[in-house]
Design a protein around this motif. Structure first.
Motif, PDB file in Angstrom:
ATOM      1  N   UNK A 172      15.400  30.707  25.910  1.00 28.33           N
ATOM      2  CA  UNK A 172      15.401  31.917  26.751  1.00 28.33           C
ATOM      3  C   UNK A 172      16.790  32.549  26.731  1.00 28.33           C
ATOM      4  N   UNK A 173      17.842  31.732  26.838  1.00 29.48           N
ATOM      5  CA  UNK A 173      19.213  32.262  26.812  1.00 29.48           C
ATOM      6  C   UNK A 173      19.539  32.919  25.470  1.00 29.48           C
ATOM      7  N   UNK A 174      19.146  32.295  24.373  1.00 24.92           N
ATOM      8  CA  UNK A 174      19.420  32.882  23.050  1.00 24.92           C
ATOM      9  C   UNK A 174      18.691  34.198  22.854  1.00 24.92           C
ATOM     10  N   UNK A 175      17.447  34.272  23.299  1.00 24.92           N
ATOM     11  CA  UNK A 175      16.703  35.525  23.126  1.00 24.92           C
ATOM     12  C   UNK A 175      17.237  36.606  24.060  1.00 24.92           C
ATOM     13  N   UNK A 176      17.711  36.251  25.249  1.00 28.44           N
ATOM     14  CA  UNK A 176      18.218  37.241  26.192  1.00 28.44           C
ATOM     15  C   UNK A 176      19.607  37.726  25.796  1.00 28.44           C
ATOM     16  N   UNK A 177      20.400  36.881  25.204  1.00 27.89           N
ATOM     17  CA  UNK A 177      21.772  37.235  24.852  1.00 27.89           C
ATOM     18  C   UNK A 177      21.909  37.795  23.443  1.00 27.89           C
ATOM     19  N   UNK A 178      20.824  37.887  22.728  1.00 26.20           N
ATOM     20  CA  UNK A 178      20.917  38.410  21.364  1.00 26.20           C
ATOM     21  C   UNK A 178      21.212  39.907  21.402  1.00 26.20           C
ATOM     22  N   UNK A 234      14.548  17.055  28.454  1.00 33.38           N
ATOM     23  CA  UNK A 234      14.845  17.557  27.117  1.00 33.38           C
ATOM     24  C   UNK A 234      14.019  18.803  26.797  1.00 33.38           C
ATOM     25  N   UNK A 235      12.740  18.767  27.132  1.00 38.19           N
ATOM     26  CA  UNK A 235      11.876  19.932  26.888  1.00 38.19           C
ATOM     27  C   UNK A 235      12.315  21.129  27.740  1.00 38.19           C
ATOM     28  N   UNK A 236      12.665  20.886  28.975  1.00 37.39           N
ATOM     29  CA  UNK A 236      13.106  21.988  29.841  1.00 37.39           C
ATOM     30  C   UNK A 236      14.443  22.548  29.360  1.00 37.39           C
ATOM     31  N   UNK A 237      15.329  21.703  28.837  1.00 36.32           N
ATOM     32  CA  UNK A 237      16.614  22.169  28.322  1.00 36.32           C
ATOM     33  C   UNK A 237      16.406  23.035  27.078  1.00 36.32           C
ATOM     34  N   UNK A 238      15.501  22.627  26.200  1.00 35.07           N
ATOM     35  CA  UNK A 238      15.200  23.414  24.999  1.00 35.07           C
ATOM     36  C   UNK A 238      14.599  24.757  25.406  1.00 35.07           C
ATOM     37  N   UNK A 239      13.733  24.763  26.376  1.00 34.69           N
ATOM     38  CA  UNK A 239      13.116  25.991  26.857  1.00 34.69           C
ATOM     39  C   UNK A 239      14.166  26.940  27.438  1.00 34.69           C
TER      40      UNK A 239
END
Length: 120
Positions: free
Chosen positions: A13-19, A4-9
């Motif tokens: 990362x995906x949200x910040x990279x795709x913004x 769960x922690x690795x999925x949130x991490x």
């Protein structure tokens, strides 16, 4: 829990990279206005005239000449009104000066008479 922690991490990362990021340079949304010296789209086509010639044509039109005459009449009327106002103001100032001078003369002539009556 570790998954769960690795999925949130990974999601963060995906949200910040795709913004959407704004580039600090030239934006494509700016309008660039280009001024041409001809009235037609193609300056080599038949009927294309320069801006100066189009201005001369407009200036020689009867409507433009009429508007010039009207503007001249309005200016003359304004000058006449200003001249009349100045004359009226001068006349009023002269009248006020005469009144104040007359009042001063009356005051000076009245004061010796009053002094004489007081002494008797």
């Amino acid at each position: 829990m570790k998954n769960l922690l690795s999925a949130i991490f990974i999601f963060t990362i995906l949200f910040s990279a795709c913004s959407k990021k704004e580039s600090p340079g030239f934006s494509a949304e700016q309008d660039v206005k280009i001024y041409y010296d001809t009235m037609a789209v193609d300056s080599f086509s038949t009927g294309a005239i320069t801006v100066d010639i189009a201005r001369n044509i407009r200036m020689s039109s009867p409507q433009y000449q009429d508007s010039l005459k009207q503007a001249k009449k309005v200016q003359e009327e304004e000058k006449k009104l200003k001249a009349e106002l100045e004359k009226e103001n001068k006349a009023k100032l002269e009248e006020e000066k005469k009144k104040t001078e007359a009042e001063k003369k009356q005051k000076t002539s009245e004061t010796p008479v009053q002094k004489e009556t007081k002494t008797e």
